[in-house]
Design a protein around this motif. Structure first.
Motif, short mmCIF file in Angstrom:
data_model
loop_
_atom_site.label_atom_id
_atom_site.label_comp_id
_atom_site.label_asym_id
_atom_site.label_seq_id
_atom_site.Cartn_x
_atom_site.Cartn_y
_atom_site.Cartn_z
N PHE A 1 -8.33 -11.42 3.77
CA PHE A 1 -7.71 -11.82 2.64
C PHE A 1 -7.47 -10.26 1.88
O PHE A 1 -6.49 -9.60 1.51
CB PHE A 1 -7.86 -12.52 1.58
N GLY A 2 -8.61 -9.54 1.87
CA GLY A 2 -8.86 -8.13 1.31
C GLY A 2 -7.91 -7.17 1.95
O GLY A 2 -7.25 -6.36 1.61
N SER A 3 -8.00 -7.25 3.46
CA SER A 3 -7.23 -6.45 4.13
C SER A 3 -5.54 -6.71 4.04
O SER A 3 -4.87 -5.89 3.92
CB SER A 3 -7.51 -6.71 5.78
N ALA A 4 -5.31 -7.96 4.01
CA ALA A 4 -4.05 -8.22 3.70
C ALA A 4 -3.14 -7.81 2.52
O ALA A 4 -2.36 -7.05 2.26
CB ALA A 4 -3.53 -9.83 3.66
N VAL A 5 -4.06 -7.84 1.33
CA VAL A 5 -3.75 -7.53 0.04
C VAL A 5 -3.71 -5.76 -0.07
O VAL A 5 -2.87 -5.30 -0.49
CB VAL A 5 -4.66 -7.77 -1.06
N ALA A 6 -4.53 -5.17 0.75
CA ALA A 6 -4.74 -3.76 0.79
C ALA A 6 -3.36 -3.18 1.50
O ALA A 6 -2.75 -2.16 0.96
CB ALA A 6 -5.83 -3.17 1.59
N VAL A 7 -2.81 -3.79 2.77
CA VAL A 7 -1.78 -3.52 3.30
C VAL A 7 -0.58 -3.68 2.50
O VAL A 7 0.26 -2.88 2.60
CB VAL A 7 -1.50 -4.17 4.62
N VAL A 8 -0.45 -4.86 1.78
CA VAL A 8 0.78 -5.02 0.95
C VAL A 8 0.76 -4.19 -0.17
O VAL A 8 1.67 -3.53 -0.59
CB VAL A 8 0.65 -6.43 0.34
N VAL A 9 -0.41 -3.56 -0.93
CA VAL A 9 -0.47 -2.63 -2.11
C VAL A 9 0.09 -1.38 -1.39
O VAL A 9 0.65 -0.67 -2.37
CB VAL A 9 -1.79 -3.02 -2.65
N LEU A 10 -0.48 -0.97 -0.24
CA LEU A 10 -0.21 0.31 0.06
C LEU A 10 1.52 0.54 0.44
O LEU A 10 1.86 1.62 0.24
CB LEU A 10 -0.99 0.75 1.49
N VAL A 11 1.90 -0.46 1.06
CA VAL A 11 3.32 -0.51 1.36
C VAL A 11 4.21 -0.47 -0.20
O VAL A 11 5.20 0.19 -0.15
CB VAL A 11 3.73 -1.58 1.96
N ALA A 12 3.58 -1.39 -0.76
CA ALA A 12 4.33 -1.27 -2.26
C ALA A 12 4.34 -0.05 -2.86
O ALA A 12 5.14 0.54 -3.34
CB ALA A 12 3.77 -2.25 -3.09
N PHE A 13 3.31 0.80 -2.74
CA PHE A 13 3.04 2.18 -3.45
C PHE A 13 3.79 3.11 -2.65
O PHE A 13 4.61 3.93 -3.27
CB PHE A 13 1.66 2.59 -3.38
#
Length: 78
Positions: free
Chosen positions: A16-28
């Motif tokens: 879950f943490g990895s998925a959130v990190a990937v989504v946040v990085l792509v959003a940034f």
């Protein structure tokens, strides 16, 4: 046969943490690229970053997201 609930919880939290990190990085990265586009628009308000900075931030975010994904694939295959 029994289920190791503690291990399952650790796997869930890490994934879950990895998925959130990937989504946040792509959003940034998308925000940085859109900031780059507004910096070059003729009738827009002043941009928070220059076009070069927006491109650099987007590139760094996308490289970090790709590194997370590739590391996850490496863990699965190895």
């Amino acid at each position: 046969m029994s289920i190791a609930w503690g291990s399952l919880l650790v796997v869930f939290i890490v994934s879950f943490g990895s998925a959130v990190a990937v989504v946040v990085l792509v959003a940034f990265a998308l925000v940085a690229l859109s900031g780059r586009a507004t910096a070059t628009a003729p009738d827009s308000r002043p941009a928070l970053m220059t076009a070069g900075t927006g491109t650099a931030v987007a590139g760094i975010c996308l490289v970090a997201a790709a590194a997370i994904v590739l590391y996850g694939l490496y863990i699965i295959v190895a």
